[in-house]
Enzyme design. Structure first.
Site, PDB file in Angstrom:
ATOM      1  N   SER A 117       0.833  -1.195   0.000  1.00 23.67           N
ATOM      2  CA  SER A 117       0.000   0.000   0.000  1.00 23.67           C
ATOM      3  C   SER A 117       0.878   1.260   0.000  1.00 23.67           C
ATOM      4  O   SER A 117       1.710   1.432  -0.883  1.00 23.67           O
ATOM      5  CB  SER A 117      -0.956  -0.053   1.195  1.00 23.67           C
ATOM      6  N   HIS A 160      -7.341  -6.224   0.002  1.00 22.40           N
ATOM      7  CA  HIS A 160      -6.203  -5.313   0.081  1.00 22.40           C
ATOM      8  C   HIS A 160      -5.035  -5.901   0.863  1.00 22.40           C
ATOM      9  O   HIS A 160      -3.878  -5.645   0.549  1.00 22.40           O
ATOM     10  CB  HIS A 160      -6.666  -4.006   0.737  1.00 22.40           C
ATOM     11  N   ASP A 208      -9.767  -6.265  -4.016  1.00 24.45           N
ATOM     12  CA  ASP A 208      -9.309  -5.051  -3.337  1.00 24.45           C
ATOM     13  C   ASP A 208     -10.323  -3.928  -3.546  1.00 24.45           C
ATOM     14  O   ASP A 208     -10.659  -3.590  -4.685  1.00 24.45           O
ATOM     15  CB  ASP A 208      -7.945  -4.621  -3.884  1.00 24.45           C
TER      16      ASP A 208
END
Length: 379
Positions: free
Chosen positions: A186, A329, A302
């Site tokens: 991320s 995610h 996601d």
């Protein structure tokens, strides 16, 4: 200059955290980047496994940097007499790291750096640490500033992209060897990308998990983290619950530990990190200059980033391949075995076969990437 400190001074935010055995195989190092910025790093070196024990309710036990050897007895340890060289203290549990079984320098010249995103910590990478510890790799896993066991300075300006990126660069310079692999998740992908460009001659491979598209970062003008910190404190349970529901493909199948570790930082840190996502330099042109082989790993379920954004990365970065996994995610927590295999295959293959990404026709609706942050920067 970076300084190692084996004593871990309590910070104002540590008192409400209880940390059991945090590093299974190696050191927990307190690295002073500069004044007020102390980064806790899990450092695992093959051939230097250090057994650890957890001592409960032993408040008088403490070892500072000036104490070289203090023998103690603990029936939880592998030996009745262990020489302690440092203790990480918290309110209820003391983690003891013992002297190395095997001394000397690391035989491996391969280092893997794992960098987490907003709200996470080095605990997110425990599946990867367990896996790659078995191989010929030295492992470096920091807690970003304000996260995990790292220090948490109060000024919001301490958490800008540039400040955090400089921390990561300093850690890379300290631990880098001949072959260095960067793995980011991320928001952590942006820091890994920065290092890969700034230290292009030292980075061998770059793995970006749930990282989003090749676009500049700018704080969004209106979002939940623009609210005052005292309001965020009141609604933090709602924020965390909302994140958990969206971060995993099936939250009910994930352990409570995984859910707790995925987004667990004080609200003032979350507020500062989200407001500090300002990286105008990181546009398409910047990403196009990456000359390191890149592997993208994306969870098809996601809800924070789109497959279109990942596809844009493939089109932008010269040597880039995308692998998809049936996950949300938090791919490395949901499908650790698949992620570990993908990373290892990518690292081991010197002649990587790059291919066009086969995107399902209904996987996304193409939209033009803007110059503002996307949902991918939420973590």
């Amino acid at each position: 200059m970076i300084q190692d400190k084996h004593e871990c001074k309590q910070r104002h935010r540590w008192h409400n955290h209880v940390h059991p055995a945090y590093s299974i195989h190696g050191d927990i190092l307190n690295i002073k980047i500069r004044e007020g910025r102390n980064i806790m790093v899990q450092h695992i070196v093959k051939g230097e496994r250090r057994p650890s024990c957890v001592l409960k309710n032993v408040n008088s036990l403490y070892v500072d940097s000036n104490t070289s050897q203090v023998p103690v007895k603990c029936n939880q340890c592998v030996s009745e007499n262990i020489v302690i060289d440092k203790i990480v203290k918290s309110s209820e549990i003391h983690e003891v790291e013992t002297s190395p079984i095997v001394s000397g320098t690391s035989p491996t010249r391969n280092v893997i750096f794992f960098i987490h995103g907003v709200g996470g910590s080095s605990k997110l990478w425990q599946h990867q640490i367990e896996y790659f510890y078995q191989g010929d790799y030295e492992i470096v896993v920091p807690d970003l500033l304000g996260h995990g066991l790292s220090s948490a300075p109060r000024p919001r300006k301490a958490y800008t992209f540039t400040e955090i990126a400089n921390d990561v660069l300093a850690l890379f310079d300290k631990f880098a060897k001949e072959k260095n692999i960067l793995v980011g998740h991320s928001y952590g992908c942006s820091f890994c990308t920065k290092v890969a460009c700034e230290r292009s001659n030292q980075v061998s491979k770059l793995i970006l998990i749930s990282g989003g598209g090749p676009q500049s970062l700018e704080p969004q003008p209106c979002q939940i983290f623009c609210l005052p910190v005292w309001i965020l404190s009141c609604i933090k349970p709602i924020i965390v619950n909302g994140f958990t529901k969206r971060a995993f493909k099936d939250p009910k199948k994930q352990s409570q530990s995984d859910k707790d570790n995925s987004f667990n930082a004080p609200v003032n840190i979350l507020h500062a990190m989200m407001k500090g996502q300002d990286w105008a330099e990181g546009n398409k042109s910047y990403h196009a200059e990456i000359n390191t082989p890149v592997l993208l790993i994306y969870g098809m379920q996601d809800q924070f980033i789109s497959l279109y954004e990942e596809d844009e990365m493939v089109k932008t970065i010269p040597n880039c391949k995308l692998e998809t996994v049936e996950a949300g995610h938090m791919v490395m927590l949901e499908e650790p075995d698949k992620v570990n295999d993908l990373i290892k295959d990518f690292i081991d293959n010197n002649l990587f076969e790059w291919s066009e990404v086969e995107t399902p026709p209904d996987a996304y609706t193409p939209v033009k990437l803007s110059n503002t942050t996307s949902n991918s920067t939420f973590q």
